[in-house]
Scaffold this active site. Structure first.
Site, PDB file in Angstrom:
ATOM      1  N   HIS A  43       0.865  -1.183   0.000  1.00 36.97           N
ATOM      2  CA  HIS A  43       0.000   0.000   0.000  1.00 36.97           C
ATOM      3  C   HIS A  43       0.900   1.230   0.000  1.00 36.97           C
ATOM      4  O   HIS A  43       1.140   1.839   1.041  1.00 36.97           O
ATOM      5  CB  HIS A  43      -0.911  -0.017   1.226  1.00 36.97           C
ATOM      6  CG  HIS A  43      -1.977   1.022   1.204  1.00 36.97           C
ATOM      7  ND1 HIS A  43      -3.244   0.799   1.704  1.00 36.97           N
ATOM      8  CD2 HIS A  43      -1.997   2.294   0.754  1.00 36.97           C
ATOM      9  CE1 HIS A  43      -3.984   1.880   1.569  1.00 36.97           C
ATOM     10  NE2 HIS A  43      -3.238   2.812   0.992  1.00 36.97           N
ATOM     11  N   GLU A  70      -2.581  -1.674  -3.176  1.00 38.07           N
ATOM     12  CA  GLU A  70      -3.676  -0.907  -2.592  1.00 38.07           C
ATOM     13  C   GLU A  70      -3.351   0.576  -2.623  1.00 38.07           C
ATOM     14  O   GLU A  70      -2.183   0.958  -2.524  1.00 38.07           O
ATOM     15  CB  GLU A  70      -3.890  -1.309  -1.128  1.00 38.07           C
ATOM     16  CG  GLU A  70      -4.238  -2.759  -0.900  1.00 38.07           C
ATOM     17  CD  GLU A  70      -4.391  -3.076   0.579  1.00 38.07           C
ATOM     18  OE1 GLU A  70      -4.977  -4.125   0.884  1.00 38.07           O
ATOM     19  OE2 GLU A  70      -3.931  -2.277   1.427  1.00 38.07           O
ATOM     20  N   HIS A 190      -7.927  -5.910   7.454  1.00 36.76           N
ATOM     21  CA  HIS A 190      -7.721  -4.868   8.473  1.00 36.76           C
ATOM     22  C   HIS A 190      -8.005  -5.430   9.857  1.00 36.76           C
ATOM     23  O   HIS A 190      -9.143  -5.710  10.216  1.00 36.76           O
ATOM     24  CB  HIS A 190      -8.571  -3.619   8.244  1.00 36.76           C
ATOM     25  CG  HIS A 190      -7.906  -2.378   8.799  1.00 36.76           C
ATOM     26  ND1 HIS A 190      -7.880  -2.081  10.139  1.00 36.76           N
ATOM     27  CD2 HIS A 190      -7.230  -1.390   8.188  1.00 36.76           C
ATOM     28  CE1 HIS A 190      -7.217  -0.961  10.336  1.00 36.76           C
ATOM     29  NE2 HIS A 190      -6.807  -0.519   9.160  1.00 36.76           N
TER      30      HIS A 190
END
Length: 237
Positions: A43, A70, A190
């Site tokens: 990410h 991401e 997450h």
């Protein structure tokens, strides 16, 4: 079987804290795949405080499983993803100064915007996923953008489970059913960890992929990286 994609942002954070190339991000990605991880997730953020844009380019030559990038689709991010053409791009509505992802897309408000971006990635052969909260109307609106998958934001589940509230899974079960009914693939991520992952997986059988980084790397400090990857794979079977 649900695939395990390991987010290696925290490895880059550790490397950047000292300078140099220890730990070696590319070697860790190579080792994780040898240990059984079925994907590598990164990410990159605009300030490059952990994953650098050059890391994303270098990893293209290393990742032979699924490569998931991401991020918020600002122009610089889009250019990077279109250059690399990873297996999957996961679009996340991060503010530039966000410490970590903290909300899913409002796919009703941003539907036209996301439709255009999803179409661009899909024209380039990149599977798309939208980061969403477990809210049926957001999942239904996500489908209208043309995305291939949604990734459920699982912080609320993880917090509830940690306090013994297994009913925290309920919105995610419903979200999974909604995604199934409209033909969307389902990912999640997450705050999933060794303690809460199995219960999540057994209640959402259509789950295709989980992306786990912070917890996995933290647990590996005690358990070892190879061992902890095996433990995650076992919980996903």
């Amino acid at each position: 079987m649900t695939k395990l994609s390991v987010n290696i942002n925290k490895i880059a954070t550790l490397r950047n804290s000292r300078g140099g190339n220890v730990p070696n991000l590319l070697q860790v990605a190579t080792d994780l795949q040898e240990f059984g991880a079925e994907g590598i997730t990164i990410h990159p953020r605009p300030d490059e405080r952990h994953i650098r844009y050059q890391d994303a380019l270098d990893l293209k030559q290393i990742v032979h499983t699924e490569y998931n990038i991401e991020g918020n689709p600002i122009p610089k991010f889009m250019d990077l993803v279109l250059q690399i053409k990873p297996t999957q791009v996961t679009l996340v509505p991060d503010a530039e100064d966000a410490i970590t992802s903290n909300a899913g897309w409002d796919t009703l408000i941003h539907q036209a915007y996301l439709t255009e971006i999803v179409a661009e990635f899909k024209r380039n052969g990149i599977r798309t996923s939208l980061f969403v909260d477990p809210i049926p109307k957001m999942i239904e609106a996500a489908a209208k953008t043309g995305t291939d998958r949604v990734e459920l934001y699982t912080e609320a589940y993880a917090k509830g489970y940690a306090f013994g509230n297994k009913e925290a899974i309920t919105p995610y079960i419903l979200a999974g059913k909604v995604a199934d009914s409209i033909g969307l693939g389902l990912n999640a991520g997450h705050d999933l960890n060794l303690d809460n992952l199995h219960y999540f997986k057994e209640n959402i059988p259509s789950l295709l992929e989980v992306s786990i980084g912070h917890a996995l790397i933290s647990e590996a400090l005690y358990l070892g990286l190879q061992n902890v990857v095996s433990m995650y794979l076992y919980r996903l079977k």
